[in-house]
Design a protein around this motif. Structure first.
Motif, PDB file in Angstrom:
ATOM      1  N   PRO A 297       0.822  -1.218   0.000  1.00  0.00           N
ATOM      2  CA  PRO A 297       0.000   0.000   0.000  1.00  0.00           C
ATOM      3  C   PRO A 297       0.854   1.265   0.000  1.00  0.00           C
ATOM      4  N   PHE A 298       0.193   2.396  -0.349  1.00  0.00           N
ATOM      5  CA  PHE A 298       0.875   3.660  -0.567  1.00  0.00           C
ATOM      6  C   PHE A 298       0.386   4.743   0.391  1.00  0.00           C
ATOM      7  N   ASN A 299       1.267   5.708   0.668  1.00  0.00           N
ATOM      8  CA  ASN A 299       0.861   6.924   1.359  1.00  0.00           C
ATOM      9  C   ASN A 299       1.208   8.112   0.465  1.00  0.00           C
ATOM     10  N   ALA A 300       0.829   9.309   0.884  1.00  0.00           N
ATOM     11  CA  ALA A 300       1.071  10.504   0.070  1.00  0.00           C
ATOM     12  C   ALA A 300       2.565  10.730  -0.153  1.00  0.00           C
ATOM     13  N   GLU A 301       3.379  10.416   0.837  1.00  0.00           N
ATOM     14  CA  GLU A 301       4.809  10.660   0.736  1.00  0.00           C
ATOM     15  C   GLU A 301       5.463   9.866  -0.389  1.00  0.00           C
ATOM     16  N   VAL A 302       5.005   8.663  -0.648  1.00  0.00           N
ATOM     17  CA  VAL A 302       5.615   7.897  -1.737  1.00  0.00           C
ATOM     18  C   VAL A 302       5.310   8.553  -3.082  1.00  0.00           C
ATOM     19  N   PHE A 303       4.143   9.186  -3.203  1.00  0.00           N
ATOM     20  CA  PHE A 303       3.829   9.873  -4.456  1.00  0.00           C
ATOM     21  C   PHE A 303       4.697  11.117  -4.629  1.00  0.00           C
ATOM     22  N   ASP A 304       5.022  11.803  -3.534  1.00  0.00           N
ATOM     23  CA  ASP A 304       5.957  12.925  -3.621  1.00  0.00           C
ATOM     24  C   ASP A 304       7.336  12.434  -4.072  1.00  0.00           C
ATOM     25  N   CYS A 305       7.792  11.332  -3.509  1.00  0.00           N
ATOM     26  CA  CYS A 305       9.078  10.753  -3.915  1.00  0.00           C
ATOM     27  C   CYS A 305       9.034  10.296  -5.364  1.00  0.00           C
ATOM     28  N   MET A 306       7.901   9.743  -5.783  1.00  0.00           N
ATOM     29  CA  MET A 306       7.756   9.295  -7.166  1.00  0.00           C
ATOM     30  C   MET A 306       7.880  10.475  -8.127  1.00  0.00           C
ATOM     31  N   ALA A 307       7.268  11.605  -7.786  1.00  0.00           N
ATOM     32  CA  ALA A 307       7.323  12.775  -8.664  1.00  0.00           C
ATOM     33  C   ALA A 307       8.768  13.251  -8.834  1.00  0.00           C
ATOM     34  N   VAL A 308       9.530  13.265  -7.752  1.00  0.00           N
ATOM     35  CA  VAL A 308      10.931  13.684  -7.817  1.00  0.00           C
ATOM     36  C   VAL A 308      11.740  12.690  -8.648  1.00  0.00           C
ATOM     37  N   ALA A 309      11.586  11.405  -8.368  1.00  0.00           N
ATOM     38  CA  ALA A 309      12.334  10.371  -9.095  1.00  0.00           C
ATOM     39  C   ALA A 309      11.971  10.382 -10.576  1.00  0.00           C
TER      40      ALA A 309
END
Length: 151
Positions: A41-53
């Motif tokens: 499962p995902f949280n908002a922080e992983v989506f922030d990291c995904m955007a940067v990566a």
């Protein structure tokens, strides 16, 4: 001196948030398709990291022209809380640099993915909002055939 193009980049390589990301997203380019493997499962922080990566990865690629697409294979769980899907929506709605937006996105989400049926309408809504062709497929072959038909 040009930077070498990473073959695979991951959210685990990004330290962009105050809180620990839940979930993992790896990405690589393959035959004009940006491939994601997302394990939730995902949280908002992983989506922030995904955007940067993702931005780091896309801007490291040699300049390319033409149409390209993306496929995200979901593993384990698609579940994420309301604030995570809201953050994903915000990120997807943000402007993208020229040539850095795919013409279509497919998710590969088999019946074994926890919460797939619950989260599918949320992901469909995100892509409807940004007016990008989107499809949820149960196999990679189906996803590849669909995105290649739009490229």
């Amino acid at each position: 001196m040009t930077r070498p193009t990473p073959s695979v980049i991951s959210t685990t390589q990004v330290d962009a948030t105050r809180f620990r990301p839940h979930g993992r997203v790896d990405m690589w380019m393959e035959n004009g398709v940006l491939q994601y493997e997302a394990t939730g499962p995902f949280n908002a922080e992983v989506f922030d990291c995904m955007a940067v990566a993702q931005m780091e990865f896309l801007t490291s690629l040699p300049p390319f022209s033409g149409r390209w697409a993306s496929i995200c294979t979901l593993r384990n769980s698609a579940m994420c809380p309301r604030e995570a899907i809201q953050r994903y929506t915000q990120l997807m709605q943000s402007p993208k640099p020229a040539n850095l937006e795919p013409v279509a996105t497919a998710f590969v989400m088999g019946p074994e993915v926890e919460g797939g049926k619950i989260m599918a309408p949320h992901f469909e809504r995100v892509y409807t909002l940004i007016q990008r062709p989107f499809r949820i497929c149960t196999t990679m072959e189906e996803a590849q055939a669909w995105v290649h038909s739009l490229m």
